[in-house]
Design a protein around this motif. Sequence first.
Motif, PDB file in Angstrom:
ATOM      1  N   HIS A  90     -23.220 -41.839  10.639  1.00 52.21           N
ATOM      2  CA  HIS A  90     -24.359 -41.246  11.337  1.00 52.21           C
ATOM      3  C   HIS A  90     -25.661 -41.588  10.626  1.00 52.21           C
ATOM      4  CE1 HIS A  90     -21.241 -38.083  12.790  1.00 52.21           C
ATOM      5  NE2 HIS A  90     -21.291 -39.113  13.608  1.00 52.21           N
TER       6      HIS A  90
ATOM      7  N   GLN B 197     -32.054 -47.059  13.527  1.00 55.31           N
ATOM      8  CA  GLN B 197     -33.019 -46.877  14.602  1.00 55.31           C
ATOM      9  C   GLN B 197     -34.458 -46.947  14.088  1.00 55.31           C
ATOM     10  OE1 GLN B 197     -31.148 -43.158  16.306  1.00 55.31           O
ATOM     11  NE2 GLN B 197     -31.612 -44.182  18.225  1.00 55.31           N
TER      12      GLN B 197
ATOM     13  N   TYR C 267     -30.432 -52.131  23.069  1.00 59.96           N
ATOM     14  CA  TYR C 267     -29.102 -51.513  23.074  1.00 59.96           C
ATOM     15  C   TYR C 267     -29.213 -49.985  23.071  1.00 59.96           C
ATOM     16  CZ  TYR C 267     -24.673 -49.728  21.320  1.00 59.96           C
ATOM     17  OH  TYR C 267     -23.521 -49.000  21.165  1.00 59.96           O
ATOM     18  N   PHE C 268     -30.021 -49.443  22.167  1.00 62.21           N
ATOM     19  CA  PHE C 268     -30.169 -47.985  22.103  1.00 62.21           C
ATOM     20  C   PHE C 268     -30.758 -47.435  23.405  1.00 62.21           C
ATOM     21  CE2 PHE C 268     -30.114 -48.629  17.390  1.00 62.21           C
ATOM     22  CZ  PHE C 268     -29.074 -47.755  17.109  1.00 62.21           C
TER      23      PHE C 268
ATOM     24  N   SER D 282     -27.241 -37.898  23.844  1.00 62.95           N
ATOM     25  CA  SER D 282     -26.717 -39.195  24.286  1.00 62.95           C
ATOM     26  C   SER D 282     -25.510 -39.623  23.450  1.00 62.95           C
ATOM     27  CB  SER D 282     -27.809 -40.266  24.203  1.00 62.95           C
ATOM     28  OG  SER D 282     -28.873 -39.976  25.078  1.00 62.95           O
ATOM     29  N   PHE D 283     -25.603 -39.456  22.150  1.00 58.64           N
ATOM     30  CA  PHE D 283     -24.476 -39.831  21.299  1.00 58.64           C
ATOM     31  C   PHE D 283     -23.285 -38.904  21.521  1.00 58.64           C
ATOM     32  CE2 PHE D 283     -27.423 -42.515  18.889  1.00 58.64           C
ATOM     33  CZ  PHE D 283     -26.603 -43.609  18.637  1.00 58.64           C
TER      34      PHE D 283
ATOM     35  N   ILE E  92     -27.245 -46.395  25.305  1.00 52.91           N
ATOM     36  CA  ILE E  92     -27.046 -45.067  24.718  1.00 52.91           C
ATOM     37  C   ILE E  92     -27.873 -44.033  25.489  1.00 52.91           C
ATOM     38  CG2 ILE E  92     -27.176 -43.630  22.655  1.00 52.91           C
ATOM     39  CD1 ILE E  92     -25.156 -45.827  22.358  1.00 52.91           C
ATOM     40  N   HIS E  93     -29.180 -44.167  25.449  1.00 52.38           N
ATOM     41  CA  HIS E  93     -30.069 -43.147  26.012  1.00 52.38           C
ATOM     42  C   HIS E  93     -30.089 -43.124  27.535  1.00 52.38           C
ATOM     43  CE1 HIS E  93     -32.462 -43.370  21.977  1.00 52.38           C
ATOM     44  NE2 HIS E  93     -31.332 -42.696  21.862  1.00 52.38           N
TER      45      HIS E  93
ATOM     46  N   ASN F 266     -31.423 -38.286  21.589  1.00 53.24           N
ATOM     47  CA  ASN F 266     -30.511 -38.970  20.678  1.00 53.24           C
ATOM     48  C   ASN F 266     -29.196 -38.210  20.506  1.00 53.24           C
ATOM     49  OD1 ASN F 266     -30.856 -41.526  19.513  1.00 53.24           O
ATOM     50  ND2 ASN F 266     -30.966 -40.672  17.459  1.00 53.24           N
TER      51      ASN F 266
ATOM     52  N   LYS G   4     -27.739 -43.394  29.529  1.00 55.14           N
ATOM     53  CA  LYS G   4     -26.614 -42.611  30.045  1.00 55.14           C
ATOM     54  C   LYS G   4     -27.009 -41.159  30.293  1.00 55.14           C
ATOM     55  CE  LYS G   4     -22.822 -45.360  28.118  1.00 55.14           C
ATOM     56  NZ  LYS G   4     -21.595 -45.333  27.272  1.00 55.14           N
TER      57      LYS G   4
ATOM     58  N   LYS H  19     -21.510 -40.255  24.405  1.00 55.39           N
ATOM     59  CA  LYS H  19     -20.785 -41.465  23.998  1.00 55.39           C
ATOM     60  C   LYS H  19     -19.541 -41.135  23.181  1.00 55.39           C
ATOM     61  CE  LYS H  19     -21.644 -46.022  21.929  1.00 55.39           C
ATOM     62  NZ  LYS H  19     -21.162 -46.733  23.125  1.00 55.39           N
TER      63      LYS H  19
END
Length: 373
Positions: free
Chosen positions: A284, A291, A23-24, A193-194, A28-29, A190, A31, A197
């Motif tokens: 957060h 992770q 998933y991460f 990417s977040f 997330i990454h 990280n 993207k 998002k």
Amino acid sequence: MDLTLLENCLFGALIFCFLIQLYFSLFIHLKLALIKVEPMPDRGRKPISVIISARNELKNLQEYLPAVLEQNYPDFEVVVVNDRSWDGTADLLEEFSKTYARLKIVTVSEGEKFIAGKKFAITMGIKAASNEWLVFTDADCLPASKDWLTGMQQPADDRTEIVLGYSPYQKKWGILNALIRFETFFTAVNYLSFAIKGMPYMGVGRNMAYKKSLFFKNKGFAAHIHIPSGDDDLFVNANANAVNTAIQFHKDAQVWSVPNTSLKSYLKQKKRHFGAGKLYKPKHKFILSAQIIIQFLFYAFFIILICFKATLYPALAVLGISIIVRCFVYPRLLKRLNCGNLRWWFPLLDILLFIFLVFNGVVSIFVKKIQWR
């Protein structure tokens, strides 16, 4: 192949950790690897104040400050805060001020009645700044181009109050340098990417920007003034949101930094960051902790499963798929974020970074006090 209840539970746990890891990596990454890098603005729109806090940074200022002062931007000033230096920094800045009219010097003297530290020095620099848009960097940082400020200026959307930049470390010889650069890369992947998002949680003071009014509206560093670090990530964590935050990682808008050359100094730096992370917002902290924990459990379950004859090959298959997926995502990100030469070493560095993060987390528990230089 029949598995015992224990083997089924362990293998199921491995698959669960793998899916979270997936998933991460993919949602997330990836993207950040696929997002279009916007071209640099063709001109500067509003005046900028660059803030640099320097404590005994004579050599670095001598080498890197001219590149900041000579940016191709129509209207900017550079505010350098000389924070109780005794190495000749004051004399150097006075000499520079004769050549560069854009340079503004703020001096913090020894013995003044305040809580000494970088946050106080930066606050003094912000108060002295003439402009609303503030760009931050450090004395040991070199802009990647003369258009750095053009890239870090406030976007056209006035709702944007924070811009998160990227600052890779310079390439040196040795495994420590490779690890430092890889850890910095992964941290950037990280937080960038977040932010994409819609959940920005940190930035790095070597290359970031925000509005002066945002700083004073939210009482600056008051909420965490007792923490030596956090002038960058804690401020972003407290004030950034999906609407007011943008990212900038164009190659010309990056800032190169000088890496630590000893493991001891690097560990000291990471301990400061670890201490600041304890004050992140609960959501957060949960995500960042998850992770690391998931990665730890993934390797732990894998090691246990390869000890059983029946689960040896299934566990190896899951590990192989994990490596393939990660090698699909992160080497392309390494290239995009100016660390392309590390992509051939990705599997090894990925394991070394995990070991280092676990080690640093354990060591940091016993750290009682850290300070700004």
